[in-house]
Write an enzyme that holds these catalytic residues in place. Structure first.
Site, mmCIF file in Angstrom:
data_model
loop_
_atom_site.group_PDB
_atom_site.id
_atom_site.type_symbol
_atom_site.label_atom_id
_atom_site.label_comp_id
_atom_site.label_asym_id
_atom_site.label_seq_id
_atom_site.Cartn_x
_atom_site.Cartn_y
_atom_site.Cartn_z
ATOM 1 N N HIS A 150 42.764 -12.643 52.909
ATOM 2 C CA HIS A 150 43.485 -13.492 51.961
ATOM 3 C C HIS A 150 42.710 -14.761 51.599
ATOM 4 O O HIS A 150 43.311 -15.803 51.346
ATOM 5 C CB HIS A 150 44.869 -13.885 52.511
ATOM 6 C CG HIS A 150 45.790 -12.722 52.700
ATOM 7 N ND1 HIS A 150 47.086 -12.863 53.157
ATOM 8 C CD2 HIS A 150 45.620 -11.397 52.479
ATOM 9 C CE1 HIS A 150 47.667 -11.671 53.229
ATOM 10 N NE2 HIS A 150 46.800 -10.762 52.825
ATOM 11 N N GLU A 205 51.543 -4.507 47.332
ATOM 12 C CA GLU A 205 51.762 -4.604 48.777
ATOM 13 C C GLU A 205 51.975 -6.057 49.180
ATOM 14 O O GLU A 205 52.775 -6.361 50.050
ATOM 15 C CB GLU A 205 50.561 -4.031 49.550
ATOM 16 C CG GLU A 205 50.772 -3.935 51.061
ATOM 17 C CD GLU A 205 50.438 -5.201 51.845
ATOM 18 O OE1 GLU A 205 50.847 -5.303 53.008
ATOM 19 O OE2 GLU A 205 49.776 -6.108 51.299
ATOM 20 N N GLU A 206 51.213 -6.955 48.539
ATOM 21 C CA GLU A 206 51.089 -8.302 49.095
ATOM 22 C C GLU A 206 52.353 -9.157 49.024
ATOM 23 O O GLU A 206 52.570 -9.992 49.889
ATOM 24 C CB GLU A 206 49.917 -9.041 48.443
ATOM 25 C CG GLU A 206 48.543 -8.413 48.739
ATOM 26 C CD GLU A 206 48.124 -8.540 50.204
ATOM 27 O OE1 GLU A 206 48.891 -9.058 51.003
ATOM 28 O OE2 GLU A 206 47.006 -8.102 50.517
ATOM 29 N N ASP A 236 45.062 -0.152 55.942
ATOM 30 C CA ASP A 236 45.220 -1.521 55.432
ATOM 31 C C ASP A 236 44.824 -2.545 56.488
ATOM 32 O O ASP A 236 45.370 -3.634 56.551
ATOM 33 C CB ASP A 236 46.669 -1.748 54.950
ATOM 34 C CG ASP A 236 46.830 -3.077 54.225
ATOM 35 O OD1 ASP A 236 45.813 -3.644 53.781
ATOM 36 O OD2 ASP A 236 47.976 -3.543 54.106
ATOM 37 N N ASP A 259 40.854 -6.205 51.950
ATOM 38 C CA ASP A 259 42.318 -6.080 51.850
ATOM 39 C C ASP A 259 42.701 -5.956 50.395
ATOM 40 O O ASP A 259 42.900 -6.949 49.724
ATOM 41 C CB ASP A 259 42.970 -7.301 52.501
ATOM 42 C CG ASP A 259 44.483 -7.200 52.519
ATOM 43 O OD1 ASP A 259 45.018 -6.111 52.279
ATOM 44 O OD2 ASP A 259 45.134 -8.232 52.765
ATOM 45 N N HIS A 314 46.320 0.068 49.429
ATOM 46 C CA HIS A 314 46.893 -0.639 48.275
ATOM 47 C C HIS A 314 45.806 -1.247 47.398
ATOM 48 O O HIS A 314 44.790 -1.724 47.883
ATOM 49 C CB HIS A 314 47.956 -1.663 48.674
ATOM 50 C CG HIS A 314 47.498 -2.843 49.474
ATOM 51 N ND1 HIS A 314 47.006 -3.981 48.898
ATOM 52 C CD2 HIS A 314 47.498 -3.076 50.815
ATOM 53 C CE1 HIS A 314 46.718 -4.876 49.844
ATOM 54 N NE2 HIS A 314 46.993 -4.348 51.012
HETATM 55 ZN ZN ZN Z 1 46.622 -5.366 52.754
#
Ligand code: ZN
Length: 470
Positions: A425, A327-328, A355, A293, A281
């Site tokens: 994140h 995606e998130e 991922d 990510d 993603h």
């Molecule tokens: Zn991800």
């Protein structure tokens, strides 16, 4: 439904792989067939690991555009750039596929300790959280370690800011507090909630991620703080000191906006309408640069397709590269793909997603029928030279989840995950955390798996229960 999909495939493909044969008779034949790909796999591995092109491209993507949250201009500009680059690479069928995505914006935010001393604490509002009034929310804090402790102190939560200082057990276990924390606290009358970042380790770098509300409780602002500060506030409470903070958040959700999944292909020689998807993603959170990510997962898949192209290896079926959007917090890219491609999902042999960070690859996790598992496990054996030959049961990805639920076999790249959640994140998710040589091995693993599945004489057998819904 699964049975119906299986018989449709038999009718459509008539492939030897799809024929119901006893497992004992099938496996040696599969293994021999897969072994015939050893030389080709060797070429793919050698080419993919000959340079660090994937890492360099990821560095360029993340340096140029920074973080790429759904709804942002930086995501859309990154998608434009990726489409241009894929055309320059000479890939086929390069295009975007529209998806409407949610648009949450953080705005400015802060957390100040008021008592027992004054000080600013690093924080990150959680994705989808509501904001505070402009003057913020100033309230005493109630620190709890888990939901049982919250229940035991339910009467003290009203009018307070509840801090969940839940020790990290595993991501899957501990992330429950990020998802449910606001609801649990709000039901008891709390005015806001805080979360110890869901991470085994950080250096005063809070970790964001999506949260959720439901109709059982009023939505209250919810933010992550560092592991260090959660522990400190917990100690202060333990000493009987009053802990008071002021939380200010401008977070709000705007109307949905259009975005895109980006697509490129290497068209198959014999059955171009049958497809193997390789993907990652392209959206990220709005902190760091979304390198791990999941820019890395997408760029590894991209480089895997390029490696095939540059070696002149064109499989029987089409290999389709997809860079997912959103995606998130919404999976709207994966859902839009499922809907747009509903008529041809029966011709999707396999969908692969990376991922979990493109660290040292270990292998793949697979969700699909037993007979398909035997095939992909045999293909995994071709990855022994780079140590990526461990193929396990269970695996996939958030973005390919919607098509997996429609019966498409799914696979996730498994890599060394020991550091992934340190950076996940957070502002520390940057390209320097990834090793160029390890990432090149991820490229090799995806290239070999996708190429061989796409080139086998028959389709991967379907069947087995689709994964449970999210
Ligand atoms: Zn991800």
């Amino acid at each position: 439904m699964t049975l119906r999909i299986g018989s449709l495939l038999l009718l459509a493909g008539g492939a030897a792989w799809a024929a119901p044969r006893p497992a004992a008779a099938q496996q040696p034949a599969d293994t021999a067939l897969v072994a015939s790909y050893r030389a080709t796999a060797g070429r793919l591995i050698a080419a993919a690991t000959a340079d660090t092109a994937a890492w360099l491209r990821l560095a360029e993507l993340t340096d140029r555009f920074g973080s790429r949250i759904s709804g942002s201009e930086s995501l859309e500009r990154a998608l434009d750039w990726v489409l241009d680059e894929m055309r320059r690479d000479g890939l086929e069928s390069v295009h975007g596929e529209r998806a409407m995505v949610p648009h949450w914006v953080r705005g400015s935010e802060s957390l100040d300790l008021v008592e027992p001393r004054r000080g600013r604490l690093p924080m990150l509002g959680l994705g989808r959280s509501v904001g505070t009034p402009p003057e913020g929310i100033t309230a005493p804090v109630l620190v709890v370690s888990d939901s049982n402790e919250l229940a035991a102190h339910a009467a003290e939560a009203r009018g307070r800011i509840v801090l969940f200082d839940a020790p990290y057990v595993s991501y899957g276990e501990t992330v429950r507090y990020r998802v449910r924390g606001a609801v649990l606290a709000s039901r008891l009358g709390a005015v806001a909630a805080l979360l110890r970042s869901v991470s085994p380790f950080d250096m005063s770098t809070p970790h964001t991620g999506t949260t959720a509300y439901d109709s059982s409780a009023r939505p209250i602002p919810f933010a992550a703080i560092s592991i260090e500060d959660a522990a400190m506030l917990h100690r202060m409470q333990g000493r009987g000191q009053p802990v008071v903070v002021t939380l200010k958040m401008e977070a709000r959700t705007l109307p949905d906006v259009p975005s895109r999944n980006v697509v490129a292909e290497l068209r198959g020689t014999e059955r171009p309408d049958e497809v193997v998807v390789i993907s990652g993603h392209l959206d990220s959170w709005d902190v760091g640069t979304g390198a791990m990510d999941d820019g890395g997962g997408f760029v590894a898949a991209w480089q895997a397709l390029l490696t095939m192209k540059r070696l002149g290896l064109r499989p029987r079926r089409t290999v389709r590269l997809v860079g997912w959007t959103n995606e998130e917090y919404g999976t709207r890219g994966g859902l839009a793909y499922r809907d747009a491609h509903a008529p041809d999902l029966g011709k999707h042999d396999l969908a692969i997603e990376s991922d979990g960070g493109v660290f040292r690859p270990i292998g793949f996790g697979f969700t699909g029928s037993d007979s398909a598992f035997a095939v992909v496990r045999a293909i995994g054996g071709l990855l022994a030279p780079i140590g990526a030959d461990t193929i396990t049961r269970g695996g996939g990805g958030t973005d390919i989840g919607p098509i997996m639920q429609r019966g498409v076999p799914g696979m996730g790249l498994n890599a060394d995950g020991s550091r992934y959640f340190w950076y996940h994140h957070s502002d520390a998710d940057t390209v320097d955390k990834l090793d160029p040589r390890e990432m090149a091995k991820c490229v090799a693993a995806m290239a070999v798996m996708a190429y061989v599945v796409a080139d086998l004489p028959g389709q991967l057998p379907r069947g087995g229960a689709p994964p449970a819904g999210e």
